[in-house]
Motif scaffolding. Structure first.
Motif, PDB file in Angstrom:
ATOM      1  N   UNK A  63       7.077  97.223  -5.573  1.00 45.06           N
ATOM      2  CA  UNK A  63       8.439  96.734  -5.740  1.00 45.06           C
ATOM      3  C   UNK A  63       8.663  95.562  -4.790  1.00 45.06           C
ATOM      4  N   UNK A  64       9.105  94.431  -5.328  1.00 47.11           N
ATOM      5  CA  UNK A  64       9.320  93.226  -4.525  1.00 47.11           C
ATOM      6  C   UNK A  64       8.080  92.374  -4.348  1.00 47.11           C
ATOM      7  N   UNK A  65       6.935  92.839  -4.825  1.00 49.33           N
ATOM      8  CA  UNK A  65       5.676  92.103  -4.658  1.00 49.33           C
ATOM      9  C   UNK A  65       5.449  91.052  -5.729  1.00 49.33           C
ATOM     10  N   UNK A  66       4.498  90.158  -5.444  1.00 50.46           N
ATOM     11  CA  UNK A  66       4.108  89.093  -6.371  1.00 50.46           C
ATOM     12  C   UNK A  66       2.636  89.228  -6.699  1.00 50.46           C
ATOM     13  N   UNK A  67       2.258  88.719  -7.866  1.00 46.96           N
ATOM     14  CA  UNK A  67       0.847  88.699  -8.263  1.00 46.96           C
ATOM     15  C   UNK A  67       0.559  87.384  -8.971  1.00 46.96           C
ATOM     16  N   UNK A  68      -0.666  86.935  -8.867  1.00 48.62           N
ATOM     17  CA  UNK A  68      -1.071  85.672  -9.500  1.00 48.62           C
ATOM     18  C   UNK A  68      -1.572  85.946 -10.908  1.00 48.62           C
ATOM     19  N   UNK A  69      -1.087  85.139 -11.848  1.00 49.90           N
ATOM     20  CA  UNK A  69      -1.588  85.137 -13.219  1.00 49.90           C
ATOM     21  C   UNK A  69      -2.678  84.063 -13.264  1.00 49.90           C
ATOM     22  N   UNK A  70      -3.762  84.316 -13.973  1.00 45.92           N
ATOM     23  CA  UNK A  70      -4.822  83.316 -14.038  1.00 45.92           C
ATOM     24  C   UNK A  70      -5.255  83.090 -15.486  1.00 45.92           C
ATOM     25  N   UNK A  71      -5.950  81.985 -15.682  1.00 49.04           N
ATOM     26  CA  UNK A  71      -6.513  81.673 -16.989  1.00 49.04           C
ATOM     27  C   UNK A  71      -7.936  82.228 -17.040  1.00 49.04           C
ATOM     28  N   UNK A  72      -8.336  82.689 -18.207  1.00 48.79           N
ATOM     29  CA  UNK A  72      -9.686  83.209 -18.426  1.00 48.79           C
ATOM     30  C   UNK A  72     -10.561  82.062 -18.925  1.00 48.79           C
ATOM     31  N   UNK A  73     -11.747  81.894 -18.326  1.00 47.19           N
ATOM     32  CA  UNK A  73     -12.663  80.841 -18.769  1.00 47.19           C
ATOM     33  C   UNK A  73     -13.000  81.072 -20.232  1.00 47.19           C
ATOM     34  N   UNK A  74     -13.012  80.061 -21.067  1.00 47.47           N
ATOM     35  CA  UNK A  74     -13.041  78.625 -20.803  1.00 47.47           C
ATOM     36  C   UNK A  74     -11.671  77.953 -20.830  1.00 47.47           C
ATOM     37  N   UNK A  75     -10.642  78.667 -20.474  1.00 50.81           N
ATOM     38  CA  UNK A  75      -9.302  78.100 -20.379  1.00 50.81           C
ATOM     39  C   UNK A  75      -9.053  77.667 -18.940  1.00 50.81           C
ATOM     40  N   UNK A  76      -8.205  76.673 -18.788  1.00 51.56           N
ATOM     41  CA  UNK A  76      -7.883  76.194 -17.459  1.00 51.56           C
ATOM     42  C   UNK A  76      -6.380  75.948 -17.354  1.00 51.56           C
ATOM     43  N   UNK A  77      -5.877  76.036 -16.145  1.00 49.34           N
ATOM     44  CA  UNK A  77      -4.459  75.811 -15.901  1.00 49.34           C
ATOM     45  C   UNK A  77      -3.967  76.716 -14.792  1.00 49.34           C
TER      46      UNK A  77
END
Length: 140
Positions: A35-49
């Protein structure tokens, strides 16, 4: 006056990813964030961004609450790297591949173009389109 009450904060589940983006977005870092935390979303290769972060609401009490994306346009943030696409083998019937690119094979006409997935199995494979057999153009 209340007594004996316990305020329970629970973690969030990962945000839902629409079916058309399952191949390109990784939200696994968001499963079980506090609760109150953050997490990073990432792109899966071969996608970038950089799709940014998601956050679990402060004082979350709902164990089924998905983390919330911080960016409104998150689904436009991962793009397919065209150069990561591989040519199909064998080369599809009706097409030729040279150092100049794709063209229609003898007996085929049209304007050869290529499209680089993603395909249903998340493969980033290039597929040529636009060539038809000349017999398909014959009039009765």
């Amino acid at each position: 006056r209340l007594s004996g009450c316990v305020f329970v904060r629970v973690p969030c589940v990962a945000p839902e990813v629409p079916a058309e983006h399952l191949c390109s977005y990784n939200v696994s870092a968001c499963e079980g964030i506090e609760s109150g935390g953050r997490c990073r979303i990432s792109c899966v290769w071969p996608y970038t961004g950089d799709p940014g972060f998601a956050q679990c609401p402060l004082n979350n009490e709902d164990p089924l609450q998905p983390a919330i994306f911080e960016l409104d346009d998150v689904w436009q943030r991962c793009t397919l790297l065209y150069e990561s696409c591989v040519d199909p083998l064998p080369i599809p019937t009706g097409y030729l591949k040279s150092s100049d690119g794709w063209s229609c094979a003898p007996g085929y006409v049209g304007s050869a173009q290529s499209f680089c997935g993603p395909w249903a199995n998340c493969e980033a494979k290039l597929m040529p389109t636009g060539c038809m057999p000349t017999t398909a153009l014959a009039l009765p």
